[in-house]
Design a protein around this motif. Structure first.
Motif, mmCIF file in Angstrom:
data_model
loop_
_atom_site.group_PDB
_atom_site.id
_atom_site.type_symbol
_atom_site.label_atom_id
_atom_site.label_comp_id
_atom_site.label_asym_id
_atom_site.label_seq_id
_atom_site.Cartn_x
_atom_site.Cartn_y
_atom_site.Cartn_z
ATOM 1 N N TRP A 1 39.727 50.012 40.779
ATOM 2 C CA TRP A 1 40.207 49.314 41.982
ATOM 3 C C TRP A 1 39.172 49.344 43.104
ATOM 4 C CZ3 TRP A 1 45.462 52.270 41.493
ATOM 5 C CH2 TRP A 1 46.206 51.681 40.452
ATOM 6 N N ASP A 2 38.443 50.441 43.230
ATOM 7 C CA ASP A 2 37.411 50.506 44.271
ATOM 8 C C ASP A 2 36.287 49.503 44.019
ATOM 9 O OD1 ASP A 2 38.787 52.455 45.596
ATOM 10 O OD2 ASP A 2 37.638 54.132 44.763
ATOM 11 N N SER A 3 36.076 49.166 42.750
ATOM 12 C CA SER A 3 35.070 48.144 42.424
ATOM 13 C C SER A 3 35.685 46.745 42.330
ATOM 14 C CB SER A 3 34.374 48.494 41.107
ATOM 15 O OG SER A 3 35.319 48.570 40.037
ATOM 16 N N ARG A 4 36.930 46.610 42.827
ATOM 17 C CA ARG A 4 37.622 45.310 42.879
ATOM 18 C C ARG A 4 37.843 44.737 41.485
ATOM 19 N NH1 ARG A 4 40.375 45.512 46.857
ATOM 20 N NH2 ARG A 4 40.732 43.270 46.663
ATOM 21 N N ARG A 5 38.333 45.554 40.589
ATOM 22 C CA ARG A 5 38.640 45.125 39.226
ATOM 23 C C ARG A 5 40.078 45.521 38.884
ATOM 24 N NH1 ARG A 5 34.548 47.867 35.343
ATOM 25 N NH2 ARG A 5 35.438 46.378 33.851
ATOM 26 N N PHE A 6 40.789 44.607 38.223
ATOM 27 C CA PHE A 6 42.124 44.857 37.683
ATOM 28 C C PHE A 6 43.125 45.304 38.757
ATOM 29 C CE2 PHE A 6 38.999 46.700 34.531
ATOM 30 C CZ PHE A 6 38.781 45.501 33.874
ATOM 31 N N GLN A 7 42.988 44.800 39.979
ATOM 32 C CA GLN A 7 43.856 45.229 41.067
ATOM 33 C C GLN A 7 44.896 44.190 41.448
ATOM 34 O OE1 GLN A 7 40.933 43.999 41.471
ATOM 35 N NE2 GLN A 7 40.865 42.683 43.268
ATOM 36 N N LYS A 8 45.024 43.085 40.705
ATOM 37 C CA LYS A 8 45.923 42.007 41.109
ATOM 38 C C LYS A 8 47.381 42.448 41.101
ATOM 39 C CE LYS A 8 42.933 38.155 39.744
ATOM 40 N NZ LYS A 8 42.804 36.941 38.901
ATOM 41 N N ARG A 9 47.805 43.127 40.042
ATOM 42 C CA ARG A 9 49.207 43.550 39.978
ATOM 43 C C ARG A 9 49.522 44.590 41.054
ATOM 44 N NH1 ARG A 9 50.059 44.588 33.555
ATOM 45 N NH2 ARG A 9 48.213 45.876 33.919
ATOM 46 N N ARG A 10 48.579 45.500 41.304
ATOM 47 C CA ARG A 10 48.801 46.471 42.368
ATOM 48 C C ARG A 10 48.867 45.801 43.738
ATOM 49 N NH1 ARG A 10 44.114 49.845 44.994
ATOM 50 N NH2 ARG A 10 43.848 47.688 45.664
ATOM 51 N N ASP A 11 47.977 44.852 43.992
ATOM 52 C CA ASP A 11 47.975 44.163 45.282
ATOM 53 C C ASP A 11 49.237 43.334 45.478
ATOM 54 O OD1 ASP A 11 45.554 45.315 45.743
ATOM 55 O OD2 ASP A 11 44.361 43.514 45.347
ATOM 56 N N HIS A 12 49.763 42.761 44.381
ATOM 57 C CA HIS A 12 51.006 41.999 44.486
ATOM 58 C C HIS A 12 52.153 42.900 44.919
ATOM 59 C CE1 HIS A 12 54.204 39.160 43.627
ATOM 60 N NE2 HIS A 12 54.755 40.043 42.808
#
Length: 313
Positions: A85-96
């Motif tokens: 997440w810190d590298s802006r990867r695979f964070q879409k579900r968490r951000d939603h």
């Protein structure tokens, strides 16, 4: 201890803050769907049923694998997820999920409980992969099919579209596989999981006695009175009763003798033992305590469930 749910307290006529003892896998109140695992104000997570389901899955993992195994696996899963997440990867579900918990125009920070709650389902899903001995061992069986299955599990649980071949050396999964592969080549590798079956053959009493013989311990009763009986350093004072050059050497020699005495006691009182559930063998007093019956918490729980089933029938 954890802050008690304010709605549960209000139902009992208590309108002050209170704390209570809970399982270490508890993050929220399942009855009212309120996040309670922080010192901040509690908030409602019922609009996100996946967070409530993650709490149930977390309890199930602890019952199945033991709290020690789940704690270690969850620490590793959190490290993987936050690095991605810190590298802006695979964070879409968490951000939603985070957008549903934070009011419009609100901001967040690293220790924000709403951010922790929104990341909880992904971390628990990955914890289930790392806590399972069967799934955790897939990358190290030597079969490409098992390795691909492990990567597919990672994609389905927390990292959609993850590619092991395209990941760099700094990727947390790549680093973990390389380190774990090296550790597994060592005899009784240094960081086994608590529920991992024992692969090292236990030491027999003869082997314990042999370990005493190979200890290169200077003899404190040596005829050379001019040298320290612990480190062999030349003594400045040749007093006939002086044996050690310093207090540290005297203490070190005492600890060495205590260790030798403990090994002799273990060699004289050891006996083979076998787990009645899985059949793993060990030497009592050496690998485990003398009164140990089961090899792991998982086998102890399996025996308890079997006894309960027999009593119910």
């Amino acid at each position: 201890m954890q802050a008690a749910c304010t709605l549960c307290l209000a139902a009992k006529g208590v309108f002050a803050q209170a704390r209570r003892w809970v399982l270490n896998s508890t993050r929220l109140c399942l009855r009212h769907g309120r996040w309670t695992d922080t010192y901040h104000a509690q908030f409602d997570v019922r609009p996100l049923p996946e967070i409530i389901q993650a709490q149930r899955d977390h309890h199930h993992l602890v019952r199945e694998h033991g709290w020690q195994t789940v704690t270690i696996a969850m620490r590793q899963a959190s490290d993987w997820c936050w690095r991605w997440w810190d590298s802006r990867r695979f964070q879409k579900r968490r951000d939603h999920r985070l957008r549903l918990l934070i009011p419009s125009g609100g901001s967040t920070y690293r220790e924000d409980p709403r951010l922790i709650a929104s990341s909880y389902p992904d971390i628990v899903a990955l914890t289930g992969l790392l806590a399972s001995p069967k799934l955790r061992n897939l990358p190290f069986t030597g079969h490409d099919q098992d390795f691909r299955q492990f990567v597919l599990e990672v994609r389905a649980r927390v990292a959609p579209g993850y590619s092991y071949e395209g990941a760099g050396v700094a990727d947390p999964l790549v680093r973990w596989i390389e380190e774990e592969r090296y550790y597994r080549t060592l005899p009784n590798h240094p960081w086994p999981m608590p529920n991992e079956p024992q692969t090292r053959k236990p030491d027999s009493p003869d082997q314990l006695t042999r370990r005493l013989d190979v200890l290169l311990v200077p003899d404190s009763d040596s005829d050379d009175r001019s040298r320290c009986a612990s480190c062999g350093t030349q003594l400045a004072n040749t007093h006939p009763r002086m044996q050690f050059c310093s207090t540290a050497c005297r203490s070190r020699n005492w600890r060495r003798r205590q260790h030798q005495r403990a090994l002799r006691d273990a060699a004289s009182s050891t006996r083979p033992a076998e787990c009645p559930v899985c059949g793993v063998t060990w030497t009592t007093g050496n690998d485990r305590r003398r009164d140990t019956v089961y090899c792991s918490h998982r086998c102890r729980q399996a025996a308890f469930r079997q006894r309960m089933t027999v009593e119910d029938d």
